[in-house]
Design an enzyme around this catalytic site. Sequence first.
Site, PDB file in Angstrom:
ATOM      1  N   GLY A  19       0.914  -1.396   0.193  1.00 61.60           N
ATOM      2  CA  GLY A  19       0.109   0.057  -0.093  1.00 61.60           C
ATOM      3  C   GLY A  19       1.269   1.366  -0.034  1.00 61.60           C
ATOM      4  N   LEU A  21       2.089   3.064   2.640  1.00 57.92           N
ATOM      5  CA  LEU A  21       1.976   3.643   3.441  1.00 57.92           C
ATOM      6  C   LEU A  21       2.728   4.607   4.339  1.00 57.92           C
ATOM      7  CD1 LEU A  21      -0.566   0.777   4.933  1.00 57.92           C
ATOM      8  CD2 LEU A  21      -1.672   3.124   3.228  1.00 57.92           C
ATOM      9  N   GLU A 174       7.894   2.799  18.785  1.00 64.48           N
ATOM     10  CA  GLU A 174       8.245   2.018  18.291  1.00 64.48           C
ATOM     11  C   GLU A 174       8.304   0.654  18.630  1.00 64.48           C
ATOM     12  OE1 GLU A 174       7.191   2.869  14.807  1.00 64.48           O
ATOM     13  OE2 GLU A 174       6.537   4.512  15.461  1.00 64.48           O
ATOM     14  N   HIS A 250      13.876   3.374  10.975  1.00 71.29           N
ATOM     15  CA  HIS A 250      13.919   2.591  12.887  1.00 71.29           C
ATOM     16  C   HIS A 250      15.358   2.682  13.468  1.00 71.29           C
ATOM     17  CE1 HIS A 250      10.081   0.930  12.650  1.00 71.29           C
ATOM     18  NE2 HIS A 250      10.076   1.818  13.359  1.00 71.29           N
ATOM     19  N   CYS A 371      12.936  -6.936  11.917  1.00 68.53           N
ATOM     20  CA  CYS A 371      11.464  -6.560  11.695  1.00 68.53           C
ATOM     21  C   CYS A 371      10.478  -8.064  11.790  1.00 68.53           C
ATOM     22  CB  CYS A 371      11.430  -6.203  10.039  1.00 68.53           C
ATOM     23  SG  CYS A 371      12.245  -4.622  10.067  1.00 68.53           S
TER      24      CYS A 371
END
Length: 448
Positions: A19, A21, A174, A250, A371
Site C-alpha cells: 500500500g 503507507l 515504536e 528505526h 523486523c
Amino acid sequence: MSAYEVNFDGLVGPTHNYGGLSYGNVASQSNSQAVSSPKDAAKQGLAKMKALMEMGFRQGVLAPQERPDVAALRRLGFSGTDAQVVEKAAKTARPLLAACSSASSMWTANACTVSPSADTADGRVHFTAANLNCKFHRSIEHPTTSRILAAMFANDKHFAHHPALPAVAQFGDEGAANHTRFCKDYGAAGVEFFVFGRSAFDARFPEPQRYPARQTLEASQAVARLHGLDEAGVVYAQQNPAVIDQGVFHNDVIAVGNGEVLFHHEDAFLDSERVLAELQDKLGRRGGRFVAVKVPRAAVTVEDAVRSYLFNSQLLNRAEGGMLLIVPEECRNNERVWAYLSQLTASGGPIREVKVFDLKQSMQNGGGPACLRLRVALDETELAAVNSQVILTPALYDSLTQWVDRHYRDRLTENDLADPQLLVECRGALDELTQILKLGAVYPFQID
C-alpha cells in the site's frame, strides 16, 4: 538456571499488500501498488523460522491481526453490515481502506518492548505494547497485540503486561525496533539500550528535516520506568537525524546488537563515542565485555545499508562460539555490502558466519529479518510457562504451512481489498489459527 533468547516471528497476514503507507520507509514507498503474494510472503517467513529452529535456536510464532479492521472503519464513520462498511470505504475513501487492511503487524519488532526478569525490579518479564502512533495503519494494532501477547505469556507470576503509552506525538513508541539488550548471559542482569529520534520537550536535541523521527526520548524513558529498570542498566542514545532523512526510520535499519556485541554503521548515532563508552562501562560493571563492530561509511554507505537492509539482520549466538548474522538476499545482491560481509567473517571478529534468506515479499514493504522477530530472553522456568502451542516444532511448522495453503491468496492488489470476501477469508483463517495456537478469543470478531 539456563536462559535463552527466543525469537517470536510474526506470521504474515492474509491481506499482505503493497500500500506504500509508510512515509520515511524507502522500500514501502517505492513498491507502492505492486502486486503482492500473501501466500509466498507467509511461506518465506515460515521458511526462515524453520531454518533457525533446525539450527538449534528456540523459535516462536506471533499471530497476525484481523484485516480489514472493520471496527476502525466504523470509528471513522462507515456504517452498515461489515460487507457494506468495506464497500463504502472502497468507494469513498480508498486510502483509509488500504490503511485498515495493512498486514504490518507481521513486523513484530514493533509489537512491544520486552525487558527480561534479570533486569526488572520485580523479577518478571515485562512487555509494553508499542503505540506506533506515527502511522495510522500501525496505530490501530496495539489493542490486539496486547491480547495476543497476554495469551502467549499468560502466567502473572512470570510475566507483566503494560498497555501502550498515550497515543500522542510526545510519547511516540515504536517498540523493540529501537531497543537492544546487551548482556554477558541471557539470565544475567544486562544493559538495555534505548535509541530515540527526537525529544518531545527538550529543544536541545536536533530533529530530522525530511522524514519524521518516530521514537521519542520521553517514550523510551516511560517504558524503562514501567519495567522497573535500574538506571545503572540503561543507556539512551539519539539516532543521527541525517540518517533518518536517508530512510533509516528505526534504529534496527542502522544497528543490531546481541549478547556483548553491537554491529552498527559509523553514522548510526549522535555523539557515538560517548554512547559506546557508556555501553562499555555499564556492561563492564555487570560482568560483560562490550564489543562494537563499526561499519565505516567508506565501506558501506547509508544508502547501501538502507537498500540492502544489512543492519536489519538477526545477530545470533552460535552454540559453537562466535555469532551468526542472518541477512536478506538483497545483501548478497549488493556488491559493496557483500564484499564487506566477506571481509567481516574472515577478520576473526565476533561475527563468524553469514546466512542469506529470501524475504523479498517482506523486503519490498520495508521489513527484513530483524523486523520479523521479537526477541524475548527467558529462563527455563519462564520458558515452561509460555503457551507451548506458539513454540515452533516440526509438527507446528507443517500445520501452519498447510493452514497458509488453505486460506491465503496467491496474489493481491489494491483493488482486491475492496472485495468483502477477503474479510470473510481472513476471519476464517484467523479463527482456525487461534485454535492451532491455543490463543482463545483475541480478535474483535471473536469477542464482539
